[in-house]
Design an enzyme around this catalytic site. Structure first.
Site, short mmCIF file in Angstrom:
data_model
loop_
_atom_site.label_atom_id
_atom_site.label_comp_id
_atom_site.label_asym_id
_atom_site.label_seq_id
_atom_site.Cartn_x
_atom_site.Cartn_y
_atom_site.Cartn_z
N CYS A 32 69.30 -48.21 53.36
CA CYS A 32 70.00 -49.37 53.90
C CYS A 32 71.48 -49.03 53.94
O CYS A 32 72.09 -48.79 52.91
CB CYS A 32 69.76 -50.60 53.04
SG CYS A 32 70.85 -51.96 53.50
N CYS A 35 73.82 -51.31 51.63
CA CYS A 35 73.73 -51.33 50.17
C CYS A 35 74.89 -50.52 49.59
O CYS A 35 75.44 -49.65 50.27
CB CYS A 35 72.40 -50.74 49.71
SG CYS A 35 71.06 -51.95 49.60
N HIS A 96 70.52 -56.36 48.17
CA HIS A 96 69.76 -56.21 49.41
C HIS A 96 68.88 -57.43 49.70
O HIS A 96 68.70 -57.83 50.85
CB HIS A 96 68.90 -54.95 49.31
CG HIS A 96 68.23 -54.57 50.59
ND1 HIS A 96 68.89 -53.90 51.59
CD2 HIS A 96 66.98 -54.81 51.05
CE1 HIS A 96 68.06 -53.72 52.61
NE2 HIS A 96 66.90 -54.26 52.31
N ASN A 136 73.23 -63.21 62.87
CA ASN A 136 71.86 -63.22 63.35
C ASN A 136 70.98 -62.97 62.15
O ASN A 136 71.22 -62.02 61.40
CB ASN A 136 71.61 -62.10 64.37
CG ASN A 136 72.50 -62.25 65.60
OD1 ASN A 136 72.81 -63.37 66.00
ND2 ASN A 136 72.90 -61.14 66.18
N HIS A 147 69.63 -56.50 55.04
CA HIS A 147 70.69 -56.76 54.06
C HIS A 147 71.55 -57.93 54.58
O HIS A 147 71.93 -57.94 55.74
CB HIS A 147 71.54 -55.50 53.89
CG HIS A 147 72.33 -55.49 52.65
ND1 HIS A 147 72.08 -54.62 51.61
CD2 HIS A 147 73.36 -56.27 52.25
CE1 HIS A 147 72.94 -54.86 50.63
NE2 HIS A 147 73.73 -55.86 51.00
N HIS A 149 74.13 -60.05 56.04
CA HIS A 149 75.42 -59.75 56.65
C HIS A 149 75.62 -60.58 57.91
O HIS A 149 74.66 -61.08 58.50
CB HIS A 149 75.52 -58.26 57.00
CG HIS A 149 74.65 -57.85 58.16
ND1 HIS A 149 73.28 -57.72 58.05
CD2 HIS A 149 74.94 -57.55 59.45
CE1 HIS A 149 72.78 -57.35 59.22
NE2 HIS A 149 73.76 -57.25 60.10
N GLN A 151 78.60 -60.94 61.48
CA GLN A 151 79.44 -60.10 62.33
C GLN A 151 80.62 -60.90 62.86
O GLN A 151 80.60 -62.12 62.88
CB GLN A 151 78.64 -59.56 63.52
CG GLN A 151 77.46 -58.70 63.12
CD GLN A 151 76.75 -58.14 64.35
OE1 GLN A 151 77.34 -57.39 65.12
NE2 GLN A 151 75.50 -58.53 64.53
ZN LIG Z 1 70.73 -53.16 51.53
#
Ligand SMILES: [Zn+2]
Ligand SMILES: [Zn+2]
Ligand SMILES: [Zn+2]
Length: 496
Positions: A32, A35, A96, A136, A147, A149, A151
């Site tokens: 990932c 991470c 994660h 998204n 993970h 997140h 944007q």
């Molecule tokens: Zn991750």
């Protein structure tokens, strides 16, 4: 390669972005990039062993601060521009498995500060006319990186949908002398049928004109044109309303809910935008537990949305599930914070040999399924990993320890071959028969831990009969405290 191509019929830019992925080293299968980089591990985008919230430029950006020259020549009908801008990734947590819906409120407040900071910093650059913050979430909206997140796109122009919305609010303001969003929110609060969650400063509701099933708008009661106006109390309340809403989304079909979260606020083009009113919009394609809405002929080709959910019904469904109020969101957060330090290292763990207090889960069984044989109870503690995240399956060092919180299960045998299981925290019951092969149930993912254990016991030759099960506990789900493993162990103990 990326460039802006002008669409003369719709009078808007199309971002053309094709990126080849040049990776020198092949990452491991479970790699990932978001991470933290573990000591001695494969390097990720974040060269630190841990972090709080991280923002970095997207490695494969659609917009770039120093974009390449367009690959094609422009004509008067087909203008082309370099795709100038900034694309950033905001990683919400080093964990994660984390999600906005399960993070402590403090972390979400911190995220709000990061958003505000990026809005101000990117917005101050001379070529940035709009700072677009979004997330998204879920494979249904095309996310492959799980993970947590979001944007940020810093646009060199005001994107068309936002420009259209701003034009409408500008017109309404000129004609009525007040803000369209303020007027709309006042009407929603008066009506009440579409309200989902109310904080002191922020409100979430399904708009009257919802285009998507379970579409939600989240806005401040006060007229705020952008994040620049947020103070600490705003961000505190926003975090609670946002978290509560996302918990409701996840509770709706008892699985992680796919959504698109966008922030609409004042552009950073130096113009007067006093008519703008900052809000979050949430769109989701999930219209039923196993059905997605697609943008088909009428939406894509005519620009009209067909929503087969009534806004009033969507709101009522969302009100019924998850936390009942913002106060409940805060109370759960408070309880989580108090439990964590008490459970870790306090040295007062449960003695497994000591008899446990009379089980409330046994009461649940009686209330739910009526009188029956005497119930046995099983308790399995959660655990924290002091060392061991991602090293456990890589043959590295691990140091997990049990904590006081856990899953308690009551079980009793019943005639026949049927299993009935009730999850107290979710208020859901499933029933299945041992006569048929045990299969996973995608609509009640929690029940698969019970099914899986019984399936494995059956394969191992353990004679199983009909059972009633009820379980609940103090472990937050999806918080990395092994609530699922505790449920499995409790099921195995109960089946014994
Ligand atoms: Zn991750
Ligand atoms: Zn307003
Ligand atoms: Zn909007």
């Amino acid at each position: 390669m990326s460039e802006l191509r002008w669409h003369p019929f719709l009078e808007q830019w199309v971002i053309t972005a094709t990126h080849r992925q040049d990776r020198t080293f092949l990452p491991p299968a479970d790699y990932c990039p978001l991470c933290p980089t573990r000591p001695g591990g494969f390097p990720t985008e974040v060269p630190e062993p841990t972090y709080d919230i991280v923002v970095f430029e997207n490695k494969f950006p659609s917009l770039q601060a120093a974009p390449p020259e367009p690959a094609v020549a422009a004509t008067s009908l087909s203008p082309v521009e370099p795709a100038k801008g900034v694309c950033e990734v905001v990683v919400y947590s080093p964990r994660h498995e984390d999600a906005l819906a399960s993070m402590p409120l403090e972390r979400i407040q911190h995220l709000a500060r990061v958003w505000k900071d990026r809005y101000l910093e990117l917005g101050a650059r001379d070529f940035v006319r709009y700072v677009f913050i979004f997330e998204n979430r879920g494979e249904a909206v095309g996310v492959t990186l799980h993970h947590p997140h979001g944007q940020i796109y810093a646009f060199p122009f005001i994107p068309p949908l936002i420009e259209k919305e701003l034009a409408a609010t500008r017109r309404f303001h000129a004609e009525n002398g007040r803000c369209l969003m303020c007027a709309s929110l006042a009407e929603e609060i008066r009506d009440g049928r579409r309200i989902v969650l109310e904080g002191e400063r922020f409100v979430a509701w399904v708009p009257f004109h919802a285009r998507w099933p379970y579409e939600v708008t989240l806005a401040s009661r006060a007229h705020q044109i952008s994040m620049e106006e947020w103070n600490a109390a705003d961000m505190e309340d926003l975090a609670a309303v946002l978290k509560g809403l996302l918990q409701k989304y996840d509770a709706l079909f008892a699985k992680p809910f796919p959504y698109i979260m966008v922030v609409h606020q004042a552009p950073t083009d130096g113009e007067d935008h006093r008519h703008a009113h900052l809000h979050f919009d949430f769109y989701t394609p999930q219209r039923a537990p196993d059905r997605l809405k697609f943008l088909a002929g009428v939406e894509s080709g005519a620009g009209n949305f067909i929503n087969d959910k009534l806004a009033e019904e969507s709101a009522a469904e969302l009100r019924r599930v998850g936390p009942a109020s913002v106060a409940a969101v805060r109370a759960a957060d408070e309880a989580g914070r108090e439990r964590a330090p008490a459970g870790i290292g306090s040295g007062t763990g449960h003695d497994p040999a000591a008899p446990r207090a009379a089980s409330s889960m046994a009461d649940v069984l009686r209330t739910l399924f009526g009188p029956g044989s005497t119930a046995v109870t099983a308790f399995a503690p959660g655990r924290v990993n002091l060392i061991g995240e991602h090293t456990d399956y890589n043959e590295g060092f691990v140091l997990p320890m049990a904590i006081e919180d856990g899953i308690e299960m009551a079980a009793r045998s019943r005639a026949g071959r049927e299993i009935r299981a009730h999850a107290v925290d979710l208020g859901e019951t499933v029933a299945f028969s041992l006569e048929q092969p045990i299969r996973p149930d995608p609509t009640h993912p929690w029940s698969n831990y019970v099914r899986g254990v019984l399936w494995a016991l059956g394969r191992a030759g353990v004679a199983l009969g009909g059972m009633d099960l009820a379980f609940g506990g103090t472990l937050p789900r999806g918080a990395g405290l092994s609530s699922s493993a505790a449920l499995q162990v409790a099921t195995a103990l109960a089946a014994r």
